[in-house]
Design a protein around this motif. Structure first.
Motif, PDB file in Angstrom:
ATOM      1  N   ASP A  38      -5.036  -3.035  -3.723  1.00 16.14           N
ATOM      2  CA  ASP A  38      -4.421  -3.815  -4.793  1.00 16.14           C
ATOM      3  C   ASP A  38      -3.823  -2.897  -5.861  1.00 16.14           C
ATOM      4  N   LYS A  39      -4.529  -1.833  -6.181  1.00 14.84           N
ATOM      5  CA  LYS A  39      -4.049  -0.866  -7.180  1.00 14.84           C
ATOM      6  C   LYS A  39      -2.762  -0.199  -6.702  1.00 14.84           C
ATOM      7  N   LEU A  40      -2.723   0.207  -5.432  1.00 14.42           N
ATOM      8  CA  LEU A  40      -1.532   0.839  -4.868  1.00 14.42           C
ATOM      9  C   LEU A  40      -0.345  -0.125  -4.892  1.00 14.42           C
ATOM     10  N   VAL A  41      -0.586  -1.357  -4.472  1.00 19.13           N
ATOM     11  CA  VAL A  41       0.465  -2.376  -4.426  1.00 19.13           C
ATOM     12  C   VAL A  41       1.013  -2.645  -5.831  1.00 19.13           C
ATOM     13  N   ASP A  42       0.118  -2.761  -6.817  1.00 16.92           N
ATOM     14  CA  ASP A  42       0.550  -3.014  -8.194  1.00 16.92           C
ATOM     15  C   ASP A  42       1.312  -1.823  -8.780  1.00 16.92           C
ATOM     16  N   ARG A  43       0.798  -0.649  -8.542  1.00 21.49           N
ATOM     17  CA  ARG A  43       1.407   0.549  -9.146  1.00 21.49           C
ATOM     18  C   ARG A  43       2.834   0.770  -8.676  1.00 21.49           C
ATOM     19  N   TYR A  44       3.064   0.561  -7.380  1.00 24.05           N
ATOM     20  CA  TYR A  44       4.388   0.832  -6.819  1.00 24.05           C
ATOM     21  C   TYR A  44       5.207  -0.435  -6.564  1.00 24.05           C
ATOM     22  N   GLU A  45       4.681  -1.577  -7.021  1.00 24.83           N
ATOM     23  CA  GLU A  45       5.362  -2.862  -6.871  1.00 24.83           C
ATOM     24  C   GLU A  45       5.741  -3.121  -5.408  1.00 24.83           C
TER      25      GLU A  45
END
Length: 198
Positions: free
Chosen positions: A174-181
């Motif tokens: 989730d963090k990866l997805v949010d950070r890089y949109e």
């Protein structure tokens, strides 16, 4: 969920496929067989980098007298394997499986930790087009792995993730997805993302 991996293989047709967290090598072997049977359909020069320590070091951590997982280590088949001089022989089982499946011409083992392996790929300019990550599920390992390997992933490529229902894995993803949109595509226990072309 081999459907995700087969879909991504046929869609991306990677020259370099990286598996992170290999265990006995079943995924690497499956990909190698796919490369061989489709070598005239875009996989002529494709190969696999199989990265793992093959130490099964979580077995030592979880068997500690203060670990809540002590009984699981004693009874779970994941930890049921021979050792020699106190160390896991999992690497030799992996090599044996590659030899028996006649896939050694496609698979290059990289026996190292994920952090060192990621830095080595960067150092040598190796940017896989497709990755499958099923390494440590512990914090902060999984956060660091996802960040490092997303950085290395070739633009236009994809990463497939296993065990996305485990809380630490889900939080890191989730963090990866949010950070890089990013857009996350998910099935029962796996997910995948694409990296945009720069």
């Amino acid at each position: 969920d081999n459907e995700i991996l087969l879909k991504l293989l046929d869609e991306i047709k990677p020259k370099v496929f990286l598996e992170v967290g290999v265990y006995h090598g079943m995924t690497s072997i499956k990909v190698a067989k796919h490369f061989r049977s489709n070598k005239n359909n875009g996989f002529e020069n494709s190969y696999i980098l199989s990265m793992d320590t093959w130490l099964l070091d979580i077995r030592f951590t979880w068997s500690g007298i203060k670990s809540k997982h002590q009984e699981e280590v004693k009874h779970h088949k994941y930890f049921d394997m021979q050792s020699k001089s106190g160390g896991s022989i999992m690497y030799y089982q992996f090599l044996s499986n590659c030899i028996k499946s006649k896939t050694t011409d496609y698979i290059i083992p990289i026996a190292t930790s994920t952090q060192n392996g990621a830095m080595s790929l960067l150092s040598h300019g190796v940017r896989p087009e497709l990755m499958y990550i099923d390494a440590s599920h512990s914090n902060p390992d999984v956060f660091i792995d996802y960040e490092n390997f997303y950085t290395i992933l070739k633009p236009g490529g994809a990463i497939a993730f296993d065990d996305v229902g485990i809380p630490s894995v889900k939080a890191a993803l989730d963090k990866l997805v949010d950070r890089y949109e990013l857009e996350l595509f998910r099935t029962h226990k796996q997910g995948y993302i694409y990296k945009a072309i720069e």
